[in-house]
Motif scaffolding. Structure first.
Motif, PDB file in Angstrom:
ATOM      1  N   GLN A  22      79.517  51.964  21.368  1.00 47.64           N
ATOM      2  CA  GLN A  22      78.027  52.095  21.144  1.00 47.64           C
ATOM      3  C   GLN A  22      77.799  50.674  20.761  1.00 47.64           C
ATOM      4  O   GLN A  22      76.862  49.942  21.249  1.00 47.64           O
ATOM      5  CB  GLN A  22      77.379  52.924  20.184  1.00 47.64           C
ATOM      6  CG  GLN A  22      77.400  54.336  20.711  1.00 47.64           C
ATOM      7  CD  GLN A  22      76.939  55.523  19.534  1.00 47.64           C
ATOM      8  OE1 GLN A  22      75.913  55.154  19.096  1.00 47.64           O
ATOM      9  NE2 GLN A  22      77.778  56.519  19.440  1.00 47.64           N
ATOM     10  N   ILE A  23      78.379  50.185  20.027  1.00 41.26           N
ATOM     11  CA  ILE A  23      78.157  48.695  19.611  1.00 41.26           C
ATOM     12  C   ILE A  23      78.351  47.449  20.637  1.00 41.26           C
ATOM     13  O   ILE A  23      77.577  46.690  20.863  1.00 41.26           O
ATOM     14  CB  ILE A  23      79.254  48.469  18.252  1.00 41.26           C
ATOM     15  CG1 ILE A  23      78.832  48.921  17.071  1.00 41.26           C
ATOM     16  CG2 ILE A  23      79.307  46.818  17.936  1.00 41.26           C
ATOM     17  CD1 ILE A  23      79.660  48.854  15.652  1.00 41.26           C
ATOM     18  N   GLN A  24      79.481  47.920  21.462  1.00 40.00           N
ATOM     19  CA  GLN A  24      79.768  47.017  22.587  1.00 40.00           C
ATOM     20  C   GLN A  24      78.661  46.949  23.615  1.00 40.00           C
ATOM     21  O   GLN A  24      78.379  46.067  24.316  1.00 40.00           O
ATOM     22  CB  GLN A  24      81.318  47.338  23.137  1.00 40.00           C
ATOM     23  CG  GLN A  24      82.322  46.921  22.288  1.00 40.00           C
ATOM     24  CD  GLN A  24      83.615  47.685  22.684  1.00 40.00           C
ATOM     25  OE1 GLN A  24      83.774  48.334  23.696  1.00 40.00           O
ATOM     26  NE2 GLN A  24      84.627  47.137  22.269  1.00 40.00           N
ATOM     27  N   LYS A  25      78.100  48.501  23.855  1.00 39.86           N
ATOM     28  CA  LYS A  25      77.233  48.557  24.924  1.00 39.86           C
ATOM     29  C   LYS A  25      75.806  47.786  24.344  1.00 39.86           C
ATOM     30  O   LYS A  25      75.381  47.101  25.158  1.00 39.86           O
ATOM     31  CB  LYS A  25      76.979  49.996  24.934  1.00 39.86           C
ATOM     32  CG  LYS A  25      76.077  50.387  26.195  1.00 39.86           C
ATOM     33  CD  LYS A  25      76.146  51.953  26.080  1.00 39.86           C
ATOM     34  CE  LYS A  25      75.223  52.498  27.305  1.00 39.86           C
ATOM     35  NZ  LYS A  25      75.254  53.773  27.375  1.00 39.86           N
ATOM     36  N   LEU A  26      75.529  47.996  23.022  1.00 41.98           N
ATOM     37  CA  LEU A  26      74.343  47.476  22.454  1.00 41.98           C
ATOM     38  C   LEU A  26      74.557  45.849  22.516  1.00 41.98           C
ATOM     39  O   LEU A  26      73.545  45.172  22.852  1.00 41.98           O
ATOM     40  CB  LEU A  26      74.001  47.707  21.163  1.00 41.98           C
ATOM     41  CG  LEU A  26      72.699  47.689  20.481  1.00 41.98           C
ATOM     42  CD1 LEU A  26      71.604  48.147  21.408  1.00 41.98           C
ATOM     43  CD2 LEU A  26      72.705  48.397  19.230  1.00 41.98           C
ATOM     44  N   GLN A  27      75.571  45.201  22.366  1.00 43.48           N
ATOM     45  CA  GLN A  27      75.683  43.620  22.210  1.00 43.48           C
ATOM     46  C   GLN A  27      75.374  43.307  23.809  1.00 43.48           C
ATOM     47  O   GLN A  27      74.924  42.393  23.917  1.00 43.48           O
ATOM     48  CB  GLN A  27      77.154  43.444  21.725  1.00 43.48           C
ATOM     49  CG  GLN A  27      77.076  43.384  20.129  1.00 43.48           C
ATOM     50  CD  GLN A  27      78.760  43.212  19.760  1.00 43.48           C
ATOM     51  OE1 GLN A  27      79.771  43.571  20.460  1.00 43.48           O
ATOM     52  NE2 GLN A  27      78.888  42.845  18.532  1.00 43.48           N
ATOM     53  N   SER A  28      76.195  43.835  24.569  1.00 42.41           N
ATOM     54  CA  SER A  28      75.849  43.716  26.155  1.00 42.41           C
ATOM     55  C   SER A  28      74.353  43.835  26.302  1.00 42.41           C
ATOM     56  O   SER A  28      73.909  42.965  27.010  1.00 42.41           O
ATOM     57  CB  SER A  28      76.868  44.616  26.859  1.00 42.41           C
ATOM     58  OG  SER A  28      76.506  44.340  28.289  1.00 42.41           O
TER      59      SER A  28
END
Length: 135
Positions: A22-28
């Motif tokens: 979820q963090i990676q998706k949000l950073q993207s």
């Protein structure tokens, strides 16, 4: 130590991995958000970058908490496994509960049939319980 306690570690790790995703998706998402500077009204709902950053910070805090919990649980599990005298029992428990391997992968790594792995696993759980009761 019980089988349920061993399984908790994998559950915590799966949750931490989900938060990490979820963090990676949000950073993207944050990286894609661009400010369009013009006076024309925009259609649709715009995403506020500060709102996304706040969500990201919350997720990062959750991740730290989950990972910290997992690290403590891992220490406890490793201590319990290390008290087993049989290296095969130790290996089966580490493969299954720490690395999350299924029985087929454990069989391949240890060069045993499934029945032997089940037998070792069952004995290891009994011995963990004995060690716990002896304390």
């Amino acid at each position: 130590m019980t089988q349920k306690e061993l399984q908790e570690y994998r559950k915590i790790m799966r949750n931490a991995e989900s938060i990490e995703y979820q963090i990676q998706k949000l950073q993207s998402q944050i990286n894609k958000v661009t400010a369009i500077v013009n006076d024309m009204p925009r259609g649709g709902k715009s995403t506020d970058k500060s709102e996304l950053i706040c969500k990201l910070i919350d997720l990062q805090e959750q991740y730290k908490t989950e990972y910290s919990t997992a690290a403590e649980k891992l220490k406890t599990i490793e201590t319990a496994i290390a008290q087993l005298s049989d290296p095969q029992e130790q290996a089966v428990l580490r493969y299954k509960y720490i690395l999350g391997l299924n029985e087929n992968k454990i069989c391949q790594k240890m060069h045993f049939e499934k029945t032997k792995i089940y037998e070792i696993h069952k004995t290891a759980l009994k011995n963990l319980q004995k060690n716990k009761n002896a304390e």
